[in-house]
Design an enzyme around this catalytic site. Sequence first.
Site, PDB file in Angstrom:
ATOM      1  N   ARG A 165      13.906  -7.823   0.877  1.00  0.00           N
ATOM      2  CA  ARG A 165      13.402  -6.664   0.154  1.00  0.00           C
ATOM      3  C   ARG A 165      12.851  -5.611   1.114  1.00  0.00           C
ATOM      4  O   ARG A 165      13.036  -4.409   0.918  1.00  0.00           O
ATOM      5  CB  ARG A 165      12.329  -7.095  -0.853  1.00  0.00           C
ATOM      6  CG  ARG A 165      11.919  -5.970  -1.784  1.00  0.00           C
ATOM      7  CD  ARG A 165      11.031  -6.476  -2.913  1.00  0.00           C
ATOM      8  NE  ARG A 165       9.780  -7.018  -2.427  1.00  0.00           N
ATOM      9  CZ  ARG A 165       8.887  -7.646  -3.201  1.00  0.00           C
ATOM     10  NH1 ARG A 165       9.124  -7.807  -4.496  1.00  0.00           N
ATOM     11  NH2 ARG A 165       7.769  -8.107  -2.693  1.00  0.00           N
ATOM     12  N   LYS A 170       9.386  -1.147  -2.075  1.00  0.00           N
ATOM     13  CA  LYS A 170       7.951  -1.413  -1.910  1.00  0.00           C
ATOM     14  C   LYS A 170       7.431  -0.515  -0.792  1.00  0.00           C
ATOM     15  O   LYS A 170       7.556  -0.837   0.389  1.00  0.00           O
ATOM     16  CB  LYS A 170       7.734  -2.887  -1.589  1.00  0.00           C
ATOM     17  CG  LYS A 170       6.391  -3.409  -2.069  1.00  0.00           C
ATOM     18  CD  LYS A 170       6.350  -4.924  -2.068  1.00  0.00           C
ATOM     19  CE  LYS A 170       4.980  -5.415  -2.473  1.00  0.00           C
ATOM     20  NZ  LYS A 170       4.661  -5.174  -3.886  1.00  0.00           N
ATOM     21  N   GLU A 181       7.055  -0.852 -15.703  1.00  0.00           N
ATOM     22  CA  GLU A 181       6.141  -1.853 -15.153  1.00  0.00           C
ATOM     23  C   GLU A 181       4.771  -1.230 -14.993  1.00  0.00           C
ATOM     24  O   GLU A 181       4.568  -0.073 -15.356  1.00  0.00           O
ATOM     25  CB  GLU A 181       6.674  -2.392 -13.830  1.00  0.00           C
ATOM     26  CG  GLU A 181       6.820  -1.345 -12.737  1.00  0.00           C
ATOM     27  CD  GLU A 181       7.152  -1.966 -11.388  1.00  0.00           C
ATOM     28  OE1 GLU A 181       6.573  -3.000 -11.028  1.00  0.00           O
ATOM     29  OE2 GLU A 181       7.989  -1.391 -10.678  1.00  0.00           O
TER      30      GLU A 181
END
Length: 349
Positions: A82, A184, A220
């Site tokens: 990720r 992220k 989210e």
Amino acid sequence: MEKKDLDWGSLPFGYMPTDYSYVCNYKDGAWEEGGLTTDHSMTLSECAGIFHYCQEVFEGLKAYTTKDGSIVCFRPDMNATRMADSAKRLCMPAFPEDKFVEAVKEVVKANAAWVPPYGSGAALYIRPFMVATGIVIGVKPADEYQFRILVTPVGPYFKGGDTSIEVTIPDYDRAAPHGTGNIKAGLNYAMSLYPYEKAHEAGYSENMYLDSATRTYVEETGGANVILVDREGNLVVPRSATDSILPSITRRSLVTLASDVLGLNVIERPVKFQEIIDGNFVECGLCGTAAVISPVSRVAKEGFCDVTFEQSTDGCGPVLKKLRETLSGIQSCDIEGPEGWVVEILPAE
Ligand SMILES: *Cc1c(COP(=O)(O)O)cnc(C)c1O
């Protein structure tokens, strides 16, 4: 190995410097060897890219002490992948994935005395991150970067563990369609702080963001994915048509456990917020490394909605509780999980 003399049971979710961090620099088109450092500060040029155009990506995972005293971490390869994906989106060089996992092991091993003991409810939080250290004034990607891992012992993210939280719907958006919501990066957090403070002022713990194009679908919260249980007992996982939800490793692990281990029916699809208003869901949880699953008892916004999740009012409802116990059990090795999920860092003495 002697553990540090800390009050493990009452640690906050906070930072304290440990013995070592890991550091590795990228220069002249290549990553250097990298290694441990006892220096927990960074000195950068005032013109470093991070300060001006915000090239920064990060990760978060935890190391645990198991019952037999070994130290393990959970699916670090997923964090490695990720982070490489996040870096690519911000024109930063990917940190090699195998080197990432080795670096995590090295820095945790060196800080073994800081890994909270089994049963304390605490864990060693591992924060890998990468910043542009190279000088940039005209807009372009920097040519030098630093990858670093800090570790710090932390208590539970939400104090009180299984206490339900209340969330609200913000007036602001988190991620543009096809923007950076799926990586992220600190930049996604910078602009979430204002609505986060607003939510707190109004008495809520978090914001549940809707898709920014239509404000119709559930995406989210600021730092955790949303999962739901409908009246038929299905696990319903919101999907984004525009790829603006962060691919949580906790959420993906829970989906696997729900279908393969617990035999639940899992439905991953776009979820209209109206379905929540209509009372179609009995349990709601926020999932992420920090808290695994935090139950949500209510989502409300004055003049817009006020919904209670019947079974998430006194902590996790039955389905999410079972899921959380299963994943937490696997993470601390009380339950055997799928092959390769738990990675041993230091064997028991
Ligand atoms: C880190 C993060 C999550 C949770 O991901 P995990 O891999 O489960 O810890 C969810 N949403 C956002 C926006 C995040 O930054």
